[in-house]
Design a protein around this motif. Sequence first.
Motif, PDB file in Angstrom:
ATOM      1  N   GLN A   1       0.818  -1.212   0.000  1.00 16.07           N
ATOM      2  CA  GLN A   1       0.000   0.000   0.000  1.00 16.07           C
ATOM      3  C   GLN A   1       0.851   1.261   0.000  1.00 16.07           C
ATOM      4  OE1 GLN A   1      -2.984   0.409   3.033  1.00 16.07           O
ATOM      5  NE2 GLN A   1      -4.543   0.134   1.469  1.00 16.07           N
TER       6      GLN A   1
ATOM      7  N   GLN B   1       1.863   1.975  -3.562  1.00 14.23           N
ATOM      8  CA  GLN B   1       0.843   2.018  -4.595  1.00 14.23           C
ATOM      9  C   GLN B   1      -0.077   3.205  -4.350  1.00 14.23           C
ATOM     10  OE1 GLN B   1      -0.211  -1.973  -5.539  1.00 14.23           O
ATOM     11  NE2 GLN B   1       0.797  -1.140  -7.313  1.00 14.23           N
ATOM     12  N   THR B   2      -0.494   3.822  -5.423  1.00 20.06           N
ATOM     13  CA  THR B   2      -1.401   4.941  -5.220  1.00 20.06           C
ATOM     14  C   THR B   2      -2.859   4.515  -5.322  1.00 20.06           C
ATOM     15  OG1 THR B   2      -0.918   5.456  -7.502  1.00 20.06           O
ATOM     16  CG2 THR B   2       0.086   6.875  -5.828  1.00 20.06           C
ATOM     17  N   GLN B   3      -3.100   3.467  -6.120  1.00 21.98           N
ATOM     18  CA  GLN B   3      -4.493   3.015  -6.232  1.00 21.98           C
ATOM     19  C   GLN B   3      -4.890   2.258  -4.972  1.00 21.98           C
ATOM     20  OE1 GLN B   3      -2.182   1.543  -8.592  1.00 21.98           O
ATOM     21  NE2 GLN B   3      -3.250   1.445 -10.571  1.00 21.98           N
ATOM     22  N   PRO B   4      -6.186   2.257  -4.693  1.00 18.52           N
ATOM     23  CA  PRO B   4      -6.628   1.484  -3.526  1.00 18.52           C
ATOM     24  C   PRO B   4      -6.379  -0.004  -3.739  1.00 18.52           C
ATOM     25  CG  PRO B   4      -8.505   2.354  -4.770  1.00 18.52           C
ATOM     26  CD  PRO B   4      -7.272   2.913  -5.404  1.00 18.52           C
ATOM     27  N   LEU B   5      -6.161  -0.667  -2.643  1.00 14.99           N
ATOM     28  CA  LEU B   5      -5.875  -2.090  -2.692  1.00 14.99           C
ATOM     29  C   LEU B   5      -7.178  -2.862  -2.920  1.00 14.99           C
ATOM     30  CD1 LEU B   5      -3.504  -4.045  -2.188  1.00 14.99           C
ATOM     31  CD2 LEU B   5      -4.197  -4.077   0.192  1.00 14.99           C
ATOM     32  N   THR B   6      -7.239  -3.576  -4.014  1.00 12.99           N
ATOM     33  CA  THR B   6      -8.450  -4.357  -4.276  1.00 12.99           C
ATOM     34  C   THR B   6      -8.256  -5.780  -3.772  1.00 12.99           C
ATOM     35  OG1 THR B   6      -7.609  -5.092  -6.386  1.00 12.99           O
ATOM     36  CG2 THR B   6      -8.910  -3.062  -6.392  1.00 12.99           C
TER      37      THR B   6
END
Length: 448
Positions: free
Chosen positions: A327, A330-335
Amino acid sequence: MSLEELWQAVLAQVQLTISPANFTTWFKNTSIVSLKNGEAIISTPNSFVKEWLEQKYNKQIFKALRELSEEIKNIQFLIQKTETKTVKRDFFMPEISQLELPEFKTDKETNLNPKYTFENFTVGTFNELPHAAGFSVSKNPGAVYNPLFIYGGVGLGKTHLLQAIGNEIIKNFPQKKVKYVSSEKFTSEIIAAIRSGEIENLKNKYRQTDVLIVDDIQFLAGKEKTQEEFFHIFNALYDKNKQIILSSDNPPKAIPALTERLRSRFEGGMIADISLPELETRIAILKNKSQERGIELTEEILNFIAINIPRNIRELEGALNRLMACQRIQTQPLTIEIAKSLLKNLIFAPNKIINVKKIIQGVAEFYDLRDKDLLLESRKKEIVKPRQVAMYLIREDMKGSFPFIGRKFGGKDHTTAIHACQKIAREVGKNEGLTEEISLIRQRIYNA
Ligand code: ADP
Ligand code: MG
């Protein structure tokens, strides 16, 4: 330039180009272990870091090395489990606080680590008794349960609880002398003291404690000399109403090669076991820990981890740490999909080869059926569900195609397989009983 200096120089380079958090995450406990024929072998602490360095930092590391030493033509990464301490500690110190929980230091006098407390110890039915006994000992050391003997499997909180009791006693009674020791350390102290003729001094030191905590005493098994010395220390403390707290992987009677008199001593107090945390508690533990660490994970992800890691709290933490490391970069939310792929090799022992036969055996055994019961045409209720579970596991864990699954189960149409897998998939996570059954079946299959 020594290998260590070379690696320090590479790290100094890399550090300039990436964020402190990433730097610590990916380069902590790395080192160069050899440099031969132009090939540098870089050691990493685990497969996750190894893969990441290979995929994301290969070029950069290579370039930095190349600039320092022209003979380098190639780099390789390997996993070395033992903590390589080649990297100077302070190199990473400034970043640690922003990364993990604040680093707590073990106290030199007591050997206790203040990170283990009752406050961050989650209680469920699986550890209610040892927790209550431990808590009451911490209020009243030497008076209630003596010795307090706590046993349970690996990674289920024995050390945490023992140390929490020690820390709590110090909080309640600052003047009391508390000492925590692992039985390995205890053994090596005894052996060294015998060699150097200091055994009486050592025993005196131990006899002066008010609370003696010995962790993992199963490792005293077979070490008769150490057991004998421990017996004397034990008696001296016990006679003075000093508190003794012990842990082990098994109850005293199941520890082989424990002298009879020590065993009966251990059995004289309170024996409490930590069993396996139930699903609900595993979820609670994950929630508490992710809150402590300041990360937010969806219910779905928390459920996924809790369902798939049923037997070990340390592994639950490992899964969280892995997601947390990811996390950060990473910039995107964790799916859930990303989480699943990140945790893939934590969840099922890698290299474990499974096949349809093992799954069917595991399921049949679990439900007390014969293998062939699952494969035959039958609408009996007690067979329908197990059969659906088996199909589901073949689908989930082996990526079996629906026609393949249909064929395996008495030549059924692939729509039957789809229906079965979907039905179980819908219930997993919702129906607690079924969820627990499936994780137990998986343990059976993967740990066989
Ligand atoms: P053991 O000594 O039984 O092998 P540990 O005490 O080392 O297990 O526990 C493993 C990890 O799980 C530790 O990081 C510990 O803090 C954590 N842990 C264990 N039990 C609990 C609990 N009930 N609540 C919160 N964390 C726990
Ligand atoms: Mg332990």
